[in-house]
Every structure is written in structure tokens, then in C-alpha cells.
Write a protein that holds these residues in place. Structure first.
Motif, PDB file in Angstrom:
ATOM      1  N   GLY A   7      20.995   1.233  61.758  1.00  0.00           N
ATOM      2  CA  GLY A   7      20.019   0.967  60.865  1.00  0.00           C
ATOM      3  C   GLY A   7      18.704   1.409  61.428  1.00  0.00           C
ATOM      4  O   GLY A   7      17.591   0.481  61.027  1.00  0.00           O
ATOM      5  N   MET A   8      18.513   2.424  62.230  1.00  0.00           N
ATOM      6  CA  MET A   8      16.718   2.110  62.749  1.00  0.00           C
ATOM      7  C   MET A   8      16.489   3.622  62.295  1.00  0.00           C
ATOM      8  O   MET A   8      17.230   4.744  62.496  1.00  0.00           O
ATOM      9  CB  MET A   8      17.119   2.689  64.102  1.00  0.00           C
ATOM     10  N   PRO A   9      15.085   3.887  61.402  1.00  0.00           N
ATOM     11  CA  PRO A   9      15.348   5.423  61.327  1.00  0.00           C
ATOM     12  C   PRO A   9      14.009   5.999  62.420  1.00  0.00           C
ATOM     13  O   PRO A   9      13.505   4.708  63.393  1.00  0.00           O
ATOM     14  CB  PRO A   9      13.243   5.128  60.285  1.00  0.00           C
ATOM     15  N   LEU A  10      14.259   7.135  62.099  1.00  0.00           N
ATOM     16  CA  LEU A  10      13.488   7.896  63.152  1.00  0.00           C
ATOM     17  C   LEU A  10      11.947   7.987  62.575  1.00  0.00           C
ATOM     18  O   LEU A  10      11.644   7.494  64.071  1.00  0.00           O
ATOM     19  CB  LEU A  10      14.336   9.686  62.962  1.00  0.00           C
ATOM     20  N   CYS A  11      12.041   8.081  61.726  1.00  0.00           N
ATOM     21  CA  CYS A  11      10.159   8.355  61.851  1.00  0.00           C
ATOM     22  C   CYS A  11       9.959   8.288  60.627  1.00  0.00           C
ATOM     23  O   CYS A  11      10.404   8.365  59.443  1.00  0.00           O
ATOM     24  CB  CYS A  11       9.421   9.133  62.243  1.00  0.00           C
ATOM     25  N   LEU A  12       8.604   7.500  60.091  1.00  0.00           N
ATOM     26  CA  LEU A  12       8.125   6.838  58.645  1.00  0.00           C
ATOM     27  C   LEU A  12       6.868   7.526  58.515  1.00  0.00           C
ATOM     28  O   LEU A  12       6.319   6.927  60.278  1.00  0.00           O
ATOM     29  CB  LEU A  12       8.799   5.394  58.312  1.00  0.00           C
ATOM     30  N   GLY A  13       5.993   8.109  57.826  1.00  0.00           N
ATOM     31  CA  GLY A  13       4.565   7.682  57.551  1.00  0.00           C
ATOM     32  C   GLY A  13       4.072   8.319  58.335  1.00  0.00           C
ATOM     33  O   GLY A  13       4.813  10.024  58.025  1.00  0.00           O
ATOM     34  N   ASP A  14       3.298   8.322  59.237  1.00  0.00           N
ATOM     35  CA  ASP A  14       3.080   9.282  59.936  1.00  0.00           C
ATOM     36  C   ASP A  14       3.518   9.134  61.408  1.00  0.00           C
ATOM     37  O   ASP A  14       2.918  10.267  62.632  1.00  0.00           O
ATOM     38  CB  ASP A  14       1.244   9.386  59.865  1.00  0.00           C
ATOM     39  N   ASP A  15       4.801   9.119  61.463  1.00  0.00           N
ATOM     40  CA  ASP A  15       4.853   8.722  62.941  1.00  0.00           C
ATOM     41  C   ASP A  15       4.835   9.652  63.401  1.00  0.00           C
ATOM     42  O   ASP A  15       5.217  11.277  62.918  1.00  0.00           O
ATOM     43  CB  ASP A  15       6.438   7.987  62.535  1.00  0.00           C
ATOM     44  N   GLN A  16       5.374  10.282  64.999  1.00  0.00           N
ATOM     45  CA  GLN A  16       5.750  11.008  65.932  1.00  0.00           C
ATOM     46  C   GLN A  16       7.170  11.151  66.333  1.00  0.00           C
ATOM     47  O   GLN A  16       6.931  10.295  67.017  1.00  0.00           O
ATOM     48  CB  GLN A  16       5.024  11.665  67.037  1.00  0.00           C
ATOM     49  N   LEU A  17       7.931  11.639  66.240  1.00  0.00           N
ATOM     50  CA  LEU A  17       8.901  11.809  67.316  1.00  0.00           C
ATOM     51  C   LEU A  17       9.320  13.096  67.550  1.00  0.00           C
ATOM     52  O   LEU A  17       9.217  14.373  67.945  1.00  0.00           O
ATOM     53  CB  LEU A  17       9.841  12.157  66.062  1.00  0.00           C
ATOM     54  N   ALA A  18       9.616  12.742  68.796  1.00  0.00           N
ATOM     55  CA  ALA A  18      10.386  13.492  69.809  1.00  0.00           C
ATOM     56  C   ALA A  18      11.759  13.296  70.584  1.00  0.00           C
ATOM     57  O   ALA A  18      12.313  12.585  70.244  1.00  0.00           O
ATOM     58  CB  ALA A  18       9.678  13.314  71.449  1.00  0.00           C
ATOM     59  N   VAL A  19      12.302  14.278  70.545  1.00  0.00           N
ATOM     60  CA  VAL A  19      13.984  14.769  71.320  1.00  0.00           C
ATOM     61  C   VAL A  19      14.471  15.757  72.436  1.00  0.00           C
ATOM     62  O   VAL A  19      13.800  16.633  72.585  1.00  0.00           O
ATOM     63  CB  VAL A  19      14.476  15.381  69.553  1.00  0.00           C
ATOM     64  N   ILE A  20      14.465  14.741  73.071  1.00  0.00           N
ATOM     65  CA  ILE A  20      14.977  15.200  74.414  1.00  0.00           C
ATOM     66  C   ILE A  20      15.657  15.131  75.039  1.00  0.00           C
ATOM     67  O   ILE A  20      16.919  14.003  75.157  1.00  0.00           O
ATOM     68  CB  ILE A  20      13.487  14.931  75.351  1.00  0.00           C
ATOM     69  N   PRO A  21      16.586  15.921  76.317  1.00  0.00           N
ATOM     70  CA  PRO A  21      17.433  15.368  76.865  1.00  0.00           C
ATOM     71  C   PRO A  21      16.788  14.147  77.860  1.00  0.00           C
ATOM     72  O   PRO A  21      15.950  14.173  79.066  1.00  0.00           O
ATOM     73  CB  PRO A  21      17.876  16.948  77.560  1.00  0.00           C
ATOM     74  N   ALA A  22      17.715  13.469  78.316  1.00  0.00           N
ATOM     75  CA  ALA A  22      17.634  12.486  79.431  1.00  0.00           C
ATOM     76  C   ALA A  22      17.385  12.513  80.231  1.00  0.00           C
ATOM     77  O   ALA A  22      16.992  12.048  81.800  1.00  0.00           O
ATOM     78  CB  ALA A  22      18.378  11.066  79.180  1.00  0.00           C
ATOM     79  N   ILE A  23      18.002  14.024  80.568  1.00  0.00           N
ATOM     80  CA  ILE A  23      18.433  14.503  82.099  1.00  0.00           C
ATOM     81  C   ILE A  23      16.456  14.820  82.312  1.00  0.00           C
ATOM     82  O   ILE A  23      16.229  15.635  83.770  1.00  0.00           O
ATOM     83  CB  ILE A  23      19.354  15.776  82.591  1.00  0.00           C
ATOM     84  N   PHE A  24      15.846  14.944  81.786  1.00  0.00           N
ATOM     85  CA  PHE A  24      14.343  15.035  82.423  1.00  0.00           C
ATOM     86  C   PHE A  24      13.441  14.427  83.017  1.00  0.00           C
ATOM     87  O   PHE A  24      13.826  12.849  83.590  1.00  0.00           O
ATOM     88  CB  PHE A  24      12.886  14.685  81.271  1.00  0.00           C
ATOM     89  N   GLU A  25      12.726  14.696  83.909  1.00  0.00           N
ATOM     90  CA  GLU A  25      12.625  14.022  85.190  1.00  0.00           C
ATOM     91  C   GLU A  25      11.619  12.884  84.473  1.00  0.00           C
ATOM     92  O   GLU A  25      11.092  13.037  83.776  1.00  0.00           O
ATOM     93  CB  GLU A  25      11.477  14.671  85.951  1.00  0.00           C
ATOM     94  N   SER A  26      11.918  11.082  85.230  1.00  0.00           N
ATOM     95  CA  SER A  26      11.050  10.669  85.042  1.00  0.00           C
ATOM     96  C   SER A  26       9.626  10.244  84.323  1.00  0.00           C
ATOM     97  O   SER A  26       9.057   9.596  83.621  1.00  0.00           O
ATOM     98  CB  SER A  26      10.984   9.027  85.998  1.00  0.00           C
ATOM     99  N   THR A  27       8.809  11.423  85.281  1.00  0.00           N
ATOM    100  CA  THR A  27       7.304  11.169  85.273  1.00  0.00           C
ATOM    101  C   THR A  27       7.210  11.572  83.966  1.00  0.00           C
ATOM    102  O   THR A  27       6.040  11.543  83.209  1.00  0.00           O
ATOM    103  CB  THR A  27       6.642  11.771  86.016  1.00  0.00           C
ATOM    104  N   LYS A  28       7.906  12.854  83.494  1.00  0.00           N
ATOM    105  CA  LYS A  28       7.672  13.950  82.228  1.00  0.00           C
ATOM    106  C   LYS A  28       7.916  12.224  80.562  1.00  0.00           C
ATOM    107  O   LYS A  28       7.895  12.439  80.143  1.00  0.00           O
ATOM    108  CB  LYS A  28       8.931  14.633  81.866  1.00  0.00           C
ATOM    109  N   ILE A  29       9.183  11.989  80.875  1.00  0.00           N
ATOM    110  CA  ILE A  29       9.781  10.809  79.906  1.00  0.00           C
ATOM    111  C   ILE A  29       8.867   9.676  79.662  1.00  0.00           C
ATOM    112  O   ILE A  29       8.945   9.674  78.937  1.00  0.00           O
ATOM    113  CB  ILE A  29      11.161  10.277  80.758  1.00  0.00           C
ATOM    114  N   ARG A  30       7.995   9.566  81.000  1.00  0.00           N
ATOM    115  CA  ARG A  30       7.058   8.353  80.544  1.00  0.00           C
ATOM    116  C   ARG A  30       6.112   8.383  80.212  1.00  0.00           C
ATOM    117  O   ARG A  30       5.681   8.133  78.729  1.00  0.00           O
ATOM    118  CB  ARG A  30       6.708   7.320  81.877  1.00  0.00           C
ATOM    119  N   GLU A  31       5.933   9.885  80.727  1.00  0.00           N
ATOM    120  CA  GLU A  31       4.597  10.400  79.313  1.00  0.00           C
ATOM    121  C   GLU A  31       5.274  10.711  77.959  1.00  0.00           C
ATOM    122  O   GLU A  31       3.924  10.057  77.246  1.00  0.00           O
ATOM    123  CB  GLU A  31       4.125  12.387  80.374  1.00  0.00           C
ATOM    124  N   ILE A  32       6.612  11.424  77.757  1.00  0.00           N
ATOM    125  CA  ILE A  32       6.620  11.061  76.342  1.00  0.00           C
ATOM    126  C   ILE A  32       6.902  10.255  75.458  1.00  0.00           C
ATOM    127  O   ILE A  32       6.393   9.775  74.474  1.00  0.00           O
ATOM    128  CB  ILE A  32       8.135  12.090  76.829  1.00  0.00           C
TER     129      ILE A  32
END
Length: 241
Positions: free
Chosen positions: A148-173
């Protein structure tokens, strides 16, 4: 070649989420090539497709695709490449005989799907082959609906990534984007939850296991899910607003 190769998105799990075009295409194809994650294992894509379209009279070919990472711009693992080439040999035989081949694939073929690697390999070996992609409902959209949660509304920016990315990169995203969808989170909760807590985003996250299936679970207490064995089909949405 007289036949056509179709890569068909069959949705996230519920056969009722199969599109009309997907169902019609599956019905007309004489051969179904169904992917399996394990050798001699069952195909989830086949289970979904056969829940909406009868397999009577169909030739069902099941092919194992190794669950190994593919890095864009790099040579794939030899076992992965061999699997692609083997399945293309099967497809080519059927197409030359004038039979249409359908490859049902989970969710939408455009999102982390083996189907596109198969298409690429087929066209490299047979440039005249006819290939069609049939889009499907993605696990991303189905998870949004379940939560029951929208992915993006208005001018939202959305990212789709695998959770296997390294933690530093995930934090940045997570810092950069308004909403982030994490795929394949089943083995990454121990890293993700502390990071979300650090960024004060823990209460902004929803985890959905087996989206759209009969045993679907919507999880909002992510700390409680940390110590559990999650299903491979688990997706998380983090939305700041």
C-alpha cells in the motif's frame, strides 16, 4: 527460421496477474522453455504460467540456469555462458522446425531477467531469428501494491538495486534517492537493517515476502525479520516521504 522466440513476463507469482497478451502468446506456442534455478528442480515460472494456461499438448523443456552474478561489461562465468549457449541450441532446433518457443520468466523481462541474455546469445548466433518480448507485472509493482505504498510521486527519484551491492554504495543510494527498491534481500537483512536504522529510515521500510502468492507476508518490523530465514522472493521498499 520459421518460428518465433518469445520471452514472456508471467508476473510475480499469482497466475491471475498474467497479462492477456502473455496468456494468448503462451496458448499459441507449441513449445515452452521453462527456466529452473536448480538442476532437476521445478520451474516457478512454469507453475505460474500453467496456473493460467493449459499445458495440454505443449512440449515442456526445462533448462537449468546457474544462479551466479553477471557483471555488465565483463565476461560471464563459464558455467553461465555454457547454460546460455546450450539453451540457444535447443531454441534454434525448434525455430528451424517452424515451432514457436515461449520462455516464461518471472515478473517482467526488463528487470534482472535471464531472458535478455538468452535473446542476446540467440541473435549473436542467428541474426535472422525473430524475437519478441512480452512485458509482465514486475515484483516491484506488485510489492508496492501489497505494501500500500507508492514507489514515486511528483518529482520523487526512484532507484531499483539488488541488495547484494556493497554497504557503502547502498548507503550513498539511500541518501541520494527519495525511494529505493531492494531486490533479493533474503541474505542481506543483517547489513540492511542497521544501515536503515543509522539513517533513520527503519520505519520507512516495508519488506514483502513471496509477493502476490498465497503465502505472501508483509513485514513492517524489519528487526524481527533479521534472524529469520527469508524466502528468495523477498523485496523491500524504502520510501522517505
Amino acid at each position: 527460421m520459421k518460428g518465433t522466440f518469445y520471452v514472456i513476463g508471467v508476473g510475480p507469482g499469482d497466475p491471475e496477474l498474467l497479462t492477456l497478451r502473455a496468456a494468448r502468446t503462451l496458448e499459441k506456442c507449441q513449445v515452452w522453455l521453462t527456466p529452473a534455478a536448480r538442476k532437476n528442480g521445478e520451474s516457478t515460472a512454469l507453475a505460474i504460467a500453467s496456473g493460467a494456461v493449459s499445458v495440454a499438448g505443449k512440449e515442456i523443456l526445462t533448462h537449468h540456469f546457474p544462479m551466479k552474478k553477471v557483471h555488465m561489461g565483463e565476461t560471464p562465468d563459464p558455467e553461465v555462458k555454457e547454460a546460455w549457449e546450450q539453451v540457444v541450441a535447443l531454441i534454434t532446433t525448434e525455430l528451424k522446425a517452424g515451432r514457436d518457443v515461449a520462455m516464461p520468466t518471472l515478473g517482467d523481462p526488463a528487470v534482472y531477467s535471464t531472458g535478455f541474455y538468452v535473446c542476446q546469445t540467440l541473435l549473436e548466433q542467428n541474426p535472422q531469428a525473430v524475437v519478441e518480448i512480452v512485458p509482465g507485472i514486475s515484483a516491484i509493482g506488485a510489492t508496492s501494491a501489497a505494501a500500500g505504498m507508492p514507489l514515486c510521486l511528483g518529482d520523487d527519484q526512484l532507484a531499483v538495486i539488488p541488495a547484494i551491492f556493497e554497504s557503502t554504495k547502498i548507503r550513498e543510494i539511500l541518501i541520494q534517492f527519495d525511494a529505493v527498491v531492494f531486490m533479493k534481500v533474503h541474505k542481506s537483512m543483517d547489513r540492511l537493517v542497521p544501515l536503515l536504522e543509522e539513517l533513520d529510515l527503519l520505519d520507512k521500510a516495508v519488506l514483502v515476502e513471496r509477493t502476490s502468492m498465497t503465502d505472501q507476508r508483509v513485514r513492517r518490523d524489519l528487526k524481527a525479520a533479521m534472524g529469520e530465514k527469508l524466502h528468495y522472493f523477498s523485496t523491500m521498499i524504502v520510501r522517505k516521504l
